[in-house]
Design an enzyme around this catalytic site. Structure first.
Site, PDB file in Angstrom:
ATOM      1  N   TRP B 329      -4.741  26.165 115.434  1.00 43.35           N
ATOM      2  CA  TRP B 329      -4.233  25.470 116.615  1.00 43.35           C
ATOM      3  C   TRP B 329      -3.591  26.468 117.598  1.00 43.35           C
ATOM      4  O   TRP B 329      -3.659  26.310 118.803  1.00 43.35           O
ATOM      5  CB  TRP B 329      -3.204  24.421 116.183  1.00 43.35           C
ATOM      6  CG  TRP B 329      -2.518  23.748 117.345  1.00 43.35           C
ATOM      7  CD1 TRP B 329      -2.949  22.654 118.023  1.00 43.35           C
ATOM      8  CD2 TRP B 329      -1.288  24.137 117.967  1.00 43.35           C
ATOM      9  NE1 TRP B 329      -2.082  22.335 119.027  1.00 43.35           N
ATOM     10  CE2 TRP B 329      -1.050  23.233 119.021  1.00 43.35           C
ATOM     11  CE3 TRP B 329      -0.370  25.164 117.752  1.00 43.35           C
ATOM     12  CZ2 TRP B 329       0.070  23.311 119.833  1.00 43.35           C
ATOM     13  CZ3 TRP B 329       0.746  25.253 118.562  1.00 43.35           C
ATOM     14  CH2 TRP B 329       0.957  24.326 119.593  1.00 43.35           C
ATOM     15  N   HIS B 330      -2.975  27.516 117.051  1.00 43.16           N
ATOM     16  CA  HIS B 330      -2.277  28.471 117.916  1.00 43.16           C
ATOM     17  C   HIS B 330      -3.220  29.286 118.771  1.00 43.16           C
ATOM     18  O   HIS B 330      -2.830  29.811 119.817  1.00 43.16           O
ATOM     19  CB  HIS B 330      -1.393  29.407 117.086  1.00 43.16           C
ATOM     20  CG  HIS B 330      -0.119  28.764 116.662  1.00 43.16           C
ATOM     21  ND1 HIS B 330      -0.035  27.961 115.545  1.00 43.16           N
ATOM     22  CD2 HIS B 330       1.126  28.763 117.214  1.00 43.16           C
ATOM     23  CE1 HIS B 330       1.210  27.516 115.421  1.00 43.16           C
ATOM     24  NE2 HIS B 330       1.933  27.980 116.418  1.00 43.16           N
ATOM     25  N   GLY B 331      -4.434  29.446 118.341  1.00 44.40           N
ATOM     26  CA  GLY B 331      -5.341  30.225 119.180  1.00 44.40           C
ATOM     27  C   GLY B 331      -6.661  30.461 118.489  1.00 44.40           C
ATOM     28  O   GLY B 331      -6.795  30.321 117.267  1.00 44.40           O
TER      29      GLY B 331
END
Lengths: 567, 473
Positions: B329-331
């Site tokens: 989700w962060h990247g």
């Protein structure tokens, strides 16, 4: 805790809690979540209620919070003006040392003799390209008018350079304006790290003169580091050390005409890109120059312009560059400047330059000045008196060896020999630094002060400085002081150190001014003398004489012939 | 627009407050409308570090489109119970598809091209600001609507719920049930010093954390992580700790500012940060770091996967997958995948350790901190290879001391002080709640605020200003 409660059988998306934390589910289990939901419901909280911030504040808090930054905003400019300094900054110390000396030079070159400008001072204004690339003493000799090298540092930018020049110029002067190309890109928006330290340290009045808007923009652009660094500046100032901040170049080598004679380090200047000038008309720099020209004309000051000396760019100027030069030339002519040369006339081989593309070595300076003199003659109404441009005459100059290595032929044509007494005669308002052993033959002013037949280091003044008389006698004598301490006056500062020479040098003593030995090499081991102009804060002359003060060679003059031009 | 920009602090925020409370004097609906418009303007404002000074209309359209579609789906779920499940599934899939396209398409393409050995030119996709946050917020809304917890369907307030600018770009991820009641009450439309004063305190302290501390640590971290050579022991630890502190104060500062901004408008946003470097276990860390994301992952991923109900091995698997997807989700990058997997493994190990005697407090804290720092190295590294170099440096495989810049001594002093600070100082919430906000504290905070503005100005001129790290997610 493993749970088989009702909440586990509900649709899985339903598992909301009031106190939501992943660990409740991941590490402890869903049952605890169900319990927390229950607790939230029991407490009467809505679903996923966010607990309030429970703080206690006074009614005044908001107003005081708002007014505090406003108060800081109002007080900050004044606080900055009072607090900020860069007394530890070598570049600022250098600029300060230059300006205080150049002011003396400008004063000494006297009021203009003729109001129409034909006999007034010739003042060369520019940055360090002028400072290091113009020999004003040579110009004065050949153009037969008092000439001042008023070049300082292009980092100060156009606005400040012209601001300072205006303070020194008088009716009847002729300005030879010689700015570096970068100065045409002047932007008044902010003062940057380069041009900020000097005015905030030494010329706060300038900051008050630049207009409130610009001053505030400048103040609010100062990195906070500078406020911290200013504390050490104040420490230096309170201890009196700020006079000893080492300038980037040695200003004691300034000539009485303002030329910098220091040998600059050769740093390898790399590639020199083509010089491209945008249209300057209507730009901040163009407006500054136009305003300066208007001011100068109103004061009866004549305006000349020359392009700065610089290392040849990698390629010849193309059409775009040429158009930029032509446009600048046309603009300057419209402003009332007489443009005396083209950019290429001041371009020299790259290896003639030292630490920047604008700083020539001594040899290049001489060639550049001779060339400029020949171009200035018709505009100043000075005849060449039979001199030709390909035969140059140089005095004692470290550039000679370098010129010879580049194919120039040098022939010593005259040498001056003088006894100590004769040599010292013109220096009747000066300070003598003396080291060695004397057996007589001293100038009268020194004869009364110095003992004979014993090793001595001494500082002895003449004329208005005759009260200076510090003499130390012994084989290991030394004298470490500075010019301000020695004279007791607020003269430009020099560090002075007369001390026994290290073994193997063949001399008993060395005389260091600003940490550099000033006794000529190959000098007789009698009495070494350095002459200082205390008011100007520069070393004027240095020589060594036999112990009896008898004749010694004090000056050599060479004829210099340019190498044959390639076919 | 960024919280740490002049246009936000000196123009947008005062104007938004003035218009909001001015409009509130007329009607509640108008006030909500003004706040909606302000939030959309905030979102559409050009990025200050972008080369062009252009309004970001395309991203605004995407946001508005997403809001409209989700609102319609939410209404359908509420009003047509028979088709609720299908609408929910469609909505979740659509949101994830949009997020996947914008965030992961190029990552997938580059990996596919590496596998098949063919070059594909990357798609020209600009990641819309805050897409991860507003997508998750709306997925939560759809689920809540399905579960009967999102009953209120008012378009203006729904737009405000999604776009309310204090949480729009980087969270906290909010629930419908948390914000909608606050937008509905008349109390929220009055200028209320009991909220405004702590709001100012939160905002000021958050700004200070970001501008003075996080941006101050950033060059030390960048100098090591972005260097071309493999760092030696001292250098690697300096860089790792500098980034650890940079990220802490960046995210903590952002979270404080978001809460403070919400309070100025009488809206209480959920806490997102609770002294995470004082955690005594990795699970405890996730209870304190990005709390609303942790909650979202638990509620909408871990529990739907089965949580702890399907036996021990499945529970471990669920934990691992949840953290892995949390990392993704962060990247879009293998470093984020690795980072997520790393935390998944740590949580599994912790679960395996189970109820055995826990280590004493200080060693537990130190061990957890160490584990988190190692994770941040992978998180920050520009590539997996670089992460490997950094970790090799941290165990001394690249030598003990490298070519340290002269500032490394100062860096260590500051980092040590910050380490003490994060372990002993009260959190912003504790400070605000336990200290009376009196005139002297107003002077202190006002002074901090002024110096933050000075720093913003000089950082801007020196081109060292930076957006919040979580803005990129």
């Amino acid at each position: 805790m493993e749970v088989a409660g009702e909440s586990n059988r509900r649709p899985l998306f339903l598992a909301h809690t009031g106190r939501c934390s992943i660990i409740a589910a991941m590490a402890a289990g869903v049952g605890e979540i169900a319990q927390q939901v229950l607790q939230s419901q029991v407490a009467g909280l809505p679903h996923c209620h966010v607990p309030p911030i429970r703080s206690i504040s006074t009614r005044r808090f908001g107003w005081v919070w708002l007014l505090t930054p406003l108060a800081w905003t109002l007080a900050w400019p004044a606080l900055s003006l009072l607090w900020l300094n860069r007394y530890d900054h070598g570049e600022s110390a250098f600029i300060h040392a230059l300006y205080e000396r150049k002011h003396v030079v400008m004063e000494r070159k006297g009021p203009p003799q003729v109001a129409d400008g034909s006999g007034g001072r010739l003042v060369v204004v520019g940055g360090s390209a002028t400072l290091t690339g113009i020999d004003a003493a040579l110009m004065e000799a050949k153009l037969r008018r008092p000439t001042v090298n008023y070049g300082v540092h292009a980092g100060l930018r156009l606005d400040y350079l012209l601001y300072r020049a205006k303070q020194e110029l008088r009716a009847g002067d002729t300005v030879l304006f010689c700015p570096e190309y970068e100065l045409w890109r002047y932007s008044p928006e902010v003062l940057d790290n380069f041009d900020w330290p000097y005015p905030i340290t030494y010329d706060k009045r300038y900051l008050l003169s630049i207009g409130a808007g610009r001053f505030l923009r400048a103040v609010y652009s100062v990195p906070l580091d500078d406020y911290w660094r200013s504390a050490s500046g104040w420490r230096r100032r309170l201890r009196g050390d700020h006079h000893h901040t080492r300038p980037i170049y040695d200003t004691s080598t300034l000539s009485p005409n303002g030329d910098l004679g220091a040998e600059l380090p050769r740093g390898g200047i790399g590639r020199v890109g083509t010089v491209s000038l945008a249209e300057v008309r209507g730009t901040p720099s163009g407006n500054l120059v136009a305003d300066f020209a208007t001011w100068a004309k109103s004061k009866g000051i004549r305006l000349l312009f020359c392009f700065p000396n610089m290392a040849s760019p990698d390629g010849p100027p193309g059409d775009a560059e040429r158009a930029g030069f032509d446009s600048l030339t046309a603009f300057l002519r419209d402003c009332g400047f007489t443009v005396v040369d083209r950019p290429e006339d001041a371009w020299y081989p790259r290896d003639w330059f030292t630490d920047t593309q604008y700083h020539p070595d001594a040899a290049c300076r001489r060639v550049r000045t001779e060339s400029l003199i020949s171009r200035l003659r018709p505009h100043l109404g000075v005849s060449a008196d039979g001199a030709t441009d390909d035969v140059l005459v140089a005095h004692d100059d470290p550039a000679l060896a370098e010129l010879e290595s580049r194919g120039w032929r040098t022939v010593e044509v005259t040498r001056t020999t003088a006894s100590f007494a004769d040599w010292a005669k013109p220096y009747d308002r000066h300070l003598f630094l003396v080291a060695g052993v004397s057996e007589g033959g001293l100038p009268p002013a020194l004869g009364q002060a110095l003992p004979t037949a014993t090793p001595v280091v001494a500082a002895v003044g003449t004329g208005p400085w005759s009260y200076v008389r510090t003499v130390v006698t012994s084989a290991k004598a030394s004298l470490r002081t500075d010019l301000r301490s020695l004279t007791g006056r607020a003269v430009p500062q020099l560090s002075l150190n007369l001390r026994p020479a290290p073994p193997g040098t063949g001399r008993p003593f060395e005389i260091l001014v600003n940490r550099r030995d000033r006794i000529p090499r190959d000098s007789p081991a009698g009495l070494a003398v350095v002459v200082i102009d205390p008011e100007l804060g520069v070393v004027l002359d240095a020589a060594s004489f036999p112990a009896d003060g008898g004749p010694a060679v004090t000056r050599r003059v060479h004829r210099l012939a340019a190498p044959p031009t390639s076919p | 627009m960024l919280y740490n920009s002049f246009e936000f602090i000196l123009v947008f925020l005062p104007a938004a407050l003035l218009l909001y409370f001015g409009a509130a004097a007329v009607s509640r609906g108008l006030a909500n409308g003004v706040l909606c418009a302000a939030s959309l303007l905030f979102y559409a404002w050009p990025k200050p570090w972008g080369a062009a000074w252009e309004w970001d209309w395309r991203n605004l359209l995407l946001l508005l489109g997403s809001i409209l579609v989700n609102f319609v789906l939410g209404a359908a779920i509420r009003r047509r119970p028979g088709r609720a499940k299908a609408a929910l599934a469609f909505g979740v899939a659509l949101n994830l598809a949009v997020l996947g396209y914008y965030k992961y398409a190029n990552f997938a393409l580059s990996n596919y091209s590496a596998v098949v050995g063919r070059d594909f030119s990357p798609l020209h996709i600009v990641l819309p600001l805050g897409i991860s946050f507003f997508t998750f917020t709306q997925i939560a809304f759809l689920v809540d609507a399905h579960n009967g917890k999102a009953r209120e369907l008012d378009l203006t307030r729904y737009v405000l719920f999604v776009t309310f600018f204090p949480h729009l770009i980087a969270g906290p991820i909010v629930h419908h049930g948390q914000l909608m009641p606050q937008f509905s009450t008349d109390l929220a439309k009055r200028w209320n010093p009991a909220n405004v004063h702590p709001g100012l305190a939160f905002f000021t302290l958050g700004l200070f954390k970001k501008v003075a501390i996080a941006d101050g640590c950033a060059p030390w971290a960048t100098a090591v992580f972005d260097a071309s050579h493999a760092p030696a022991l001292e250098e690697a630890w300096r860089g790792a700790l500098a980034y650890t502190m940079q990220l802490y104060f960046d995210f903590s500062g952002y979270s404080d500012m978001a809460i403070g901004l919400g309070l100025l408008f009488n809206v209480r946003l959920p806490d997102n940060f609770d002294a995470p470097y004082r955690a005594t276990s990795v699970a405890d860390f996730w209870r304190r770091w990005h709390i609303t994301l942790s909650r979202f992952l638990r509620d909408y991923l871990y529990i739907p996967l089965g949580g702890n109900r399907l036996g021990g091995p499945r529970r471990m698997f669920n934990l691992f997958v949840t953290m892995l997807l949390g990392g993704v989700w962060h990247g879009a990058g293998w470093t984020f995948v690795l980072w997520g997997a790393y935390h998944g493994v740590l949580l599994v190990l912790q679960r395996l350790w189970g109820d055995r005697r826990p280590p004493p407090l200080l060693p537990a804290r130190a061990l957890t901190f160490l584990a988190v720092v190692v994770g941040w190295v992978v998180f920050r590294a520009t590539s997996v290879e670089r992460a490997g170099e950094m970790l090799s440096g941290m165990v001394g495989l690249n030598g003990l001391a490298g070519a340290s810049p002269s500032t490394s001594g100062n860096a260590w002093l500051v980092l040590a002080a910050l380490l003490v600070f994060v372990n002993v100082a009260p959190t912003t919430k504790q400070w605000v709640e336990t200290r009376g906000l009196n005139a002297w504290r107003a002077v202190l905070l006002g002074t901090l605020f002024f110096f933050c503005l000075l720093l913003l100005r000089t950082n801007y001129l020196a081109q060292t200003a930076s957006p919040f790290i979580y803005f990129q997610f």
